[in-house]
Design a protein around this motif. Structure first.
Motif, short mmCIF file in Angstrom:
data_model
loop_
_atom_site.label_atom_id
_atom_site.label_comp_id
_atom_site.label_asym_id
_atom_site.label_seq_id
_atom_site.Cartn_x
_atom_site.Cartn_y
_atom_site.Cartn_z
N GLU A 52 7.38 -0.82 9.21
CA GLU A 52 7.93 -1.07 10.72
C GLU A 52 9.17 -0.92 10.96
O GLU A 52 9.80 -0.56 11.75
CB GLU A 52 7.29 -2.58 11.22
CG GLU A 52 6.05 -2.53 11.37
CD GLU A 52 5.49 -3.76 12.01
OE1 GLU A 52 6.38 -4.65 11.84
OE2 GLU A 52 4.34 -4.04 12.22
N SER A 53 10.19 -1.22 9.53
CA SER A 53 11.34 -1.07 9.56
C SER A 53 11.98 0.65 9.65
O SER A 53 13.09 0.65 9.77
CB SER A 53 11.97 -1.75 8.24
OG SER A 53 11.85 -1.17 7.09
N GLY A 54 10.96 1.46 9.29
CA GLY A 54 11.08 2.84 9.19
C GLY A 54 11.35 3.12 7.66
O GLY A 54 11.22 4.41 7.31
N ALA A 55 11.33 2.17 6.58
CA ALA A 55 11.56 2.81 5.48
C ALA A 55 10.19 3.30 4.87
O ALA A 55 9.05 3.00 5.37
CB ALA A 55 11.78 1.43 4.43
N VAL A 56 10.44 4.46 4.09
CA VAL A 56 9.21 4.99 3.58
C VAL A 56 9.26 5.22 1.87
O VAL A 56 10.20 5.35 1.38
CB VAL A 56 9.17 6.48 3.84
CG1 VAL A 56 8.01 7.35 3.13
CG2 VAL A 56 9.09 6.90 5.49
N GLY A 57 8.07 4.57 1.28
CA GLY A 57 7.88 4.35 -0.10
C GLY A 57 6.54 4.29 -0.47
O GLY A 57 5.79 4.22 0.04
N ARG A 58 6.46 4.11 -1.74
CA ARG A 58 5.02 3.88 -2.44
C ARG A 58 4.66 2.45 -2.62
O ARG A 58 5.64 1.48 -3.09
CB ARG A 58 4.84 4.73 -3.76
CG ARG A 58 5.13 6.19 -3.46
CD ARG A 58 4.37 7.05 -4.30
NE ARG A 58 4.67 8.40 -4.42
CZ ARG A 58 3.84 9.09 -3.76
NH1 ARG A 58 2.66 8.57 -3.08
NH2 ARG A 58 3.79 10.42 -3.44
N VAL A 59 3.49 2.03 -2.31
CA VAL A 59 2.82 0.54 -2.32
C VAL A 59 2.99 0.04 -3.87
O VAL A 59 2.24 0.94 -4.79
CB VAL A 59 1.75 0.58 -1.61
CG1 VAL A 59 1.30 -0.89 -1.88
CG2 VAL A 59 2.00 0.95 -0.10
N LYS A 60 3.51 -0.80 -4.15
CA LYS A 60 3.50 -1.48 -5.66
C LYS A 60 2.64 -2.72 -5.58
O LYS A 60 2.21 -3.12 -6.59
CB LYS A 60 5.01 -1.73 -6.35
CG LYS A 60 5.67 -0.41 -6.39
CD LYS A 60 5.00 0.63 -7.42
CE LYS A 60 5.52 1.90 -7.58
NZ LYS A 60 4.75 2.87 -8.24
N ASN A 61 2.68 -3.39 -4.56
CA ASN A 61 2.04 -4.66 -4.56
C ASN A 61 1.49 -4.99 -3.07
O ASN A 61 2.36 -5.00 -2.08
CB ASN A 61 3.01 -5.83 -5.25
CG ASN A 61 2.25 -7.04 -5.23
OD1 ASN A 61 1.30 -7.40 -4.53
ND2 ASN A 61 2.43 -7.64 -6.70
N ILE A 62 0.31 -5.45 -2.86
CA ILE A 62 -0.15 -5.66 -1.50
C ILE A 62 -0.08 -7.09 -1.42
O ILE A 62 -0.73 -8.06 -2.06
CB ILE A 62 -1.68 -5.38 -1.13
CG1 ILE A 62 -1.70 -3.74 -1.45
CG2 ILE A 62 -1.85 -5.67 0.14
CD1 ILE A 62 -2.92 -3.25 -1.47
N GLN A 63 0.64 -7.86 -0.38
CA GLN A 63 1.00 -9.14 -0.50
C GLN A 63 -0.28 -10.03 0.39
O GLN A 63 -0.65 -11.05 0.12
CB GLN A 63 2.18 -9.67 0.52
CG GLN A 63 3.58 -9.12 -0.30
CD GLN A 63 3.83 -9.88 -1.53
OE1 GLN A 63 3.71 -11.01 -1.47
NE2 GLN A 63 4.00 -9.01 -2.52
N SER A 64 -0.61 -9.43 1.52
CA SER A 64 -1.69 -10.11 2.28
C SER A 64 -2.18 -8.72 3.09
O SER A 64 -1.80 -7.87 3.40
CB SER A 64 -0.98 -11.07 3.14
OG SER A 64 -1.48 -11.26 4.29
N THR A 65 -3.72 -9.03 3.45
CA THR A 65 -4.25 -8.36 4.46
C THR A 65 -4.32 -8.49 5.98
O THR A 65 -4.78 -7.74 6.71
CB THR A 65 -5.79 -8.11 3.99
OG1 THR A 65 -6.46 -9.28 3.98
CG2 THR A 65 -5.88 -7.36 2.55
#
Length: 67
Positions: A52-65
């Motif tokens: 939502e901040s506009g940052a683009v990257g690859r997911v390393k960890n999912i905190q919550s669904t």
């Protein structure tokens, strides 16, 4: 949960991603998924997302669904 499977990453999830410029250091950025950019069902380095901040990257960890 790690972020290599697209089915595990949903819009609204709170995740930790690594930005392109932070790949060497491994610095993680936290945020909420706005858009999933990877089309394939899996990716060995993590599913690419836009936060939502506009940052683009690859997911390393999912905190919550949940949002």
């Amino acid at each position: 949960m790690n972020g290599v499977n697209r089915k595990d990453v949903n819009v609204g999830c709170r995740v930790l991603i690594v930005l392109k410029q932070d790949q060497r250091s491994g610095k993680l950025t936290e945020g909420i998924v706005k858009e999933i950019l990877t089309k394939s069902p899996t990716h060995p380095y993590g599913i690419k997302v836009r936060l939502e901040s506009g940052a683009v990257g690859r997911v390393k960890n999912i905190q919550s669904t949940s949002k």
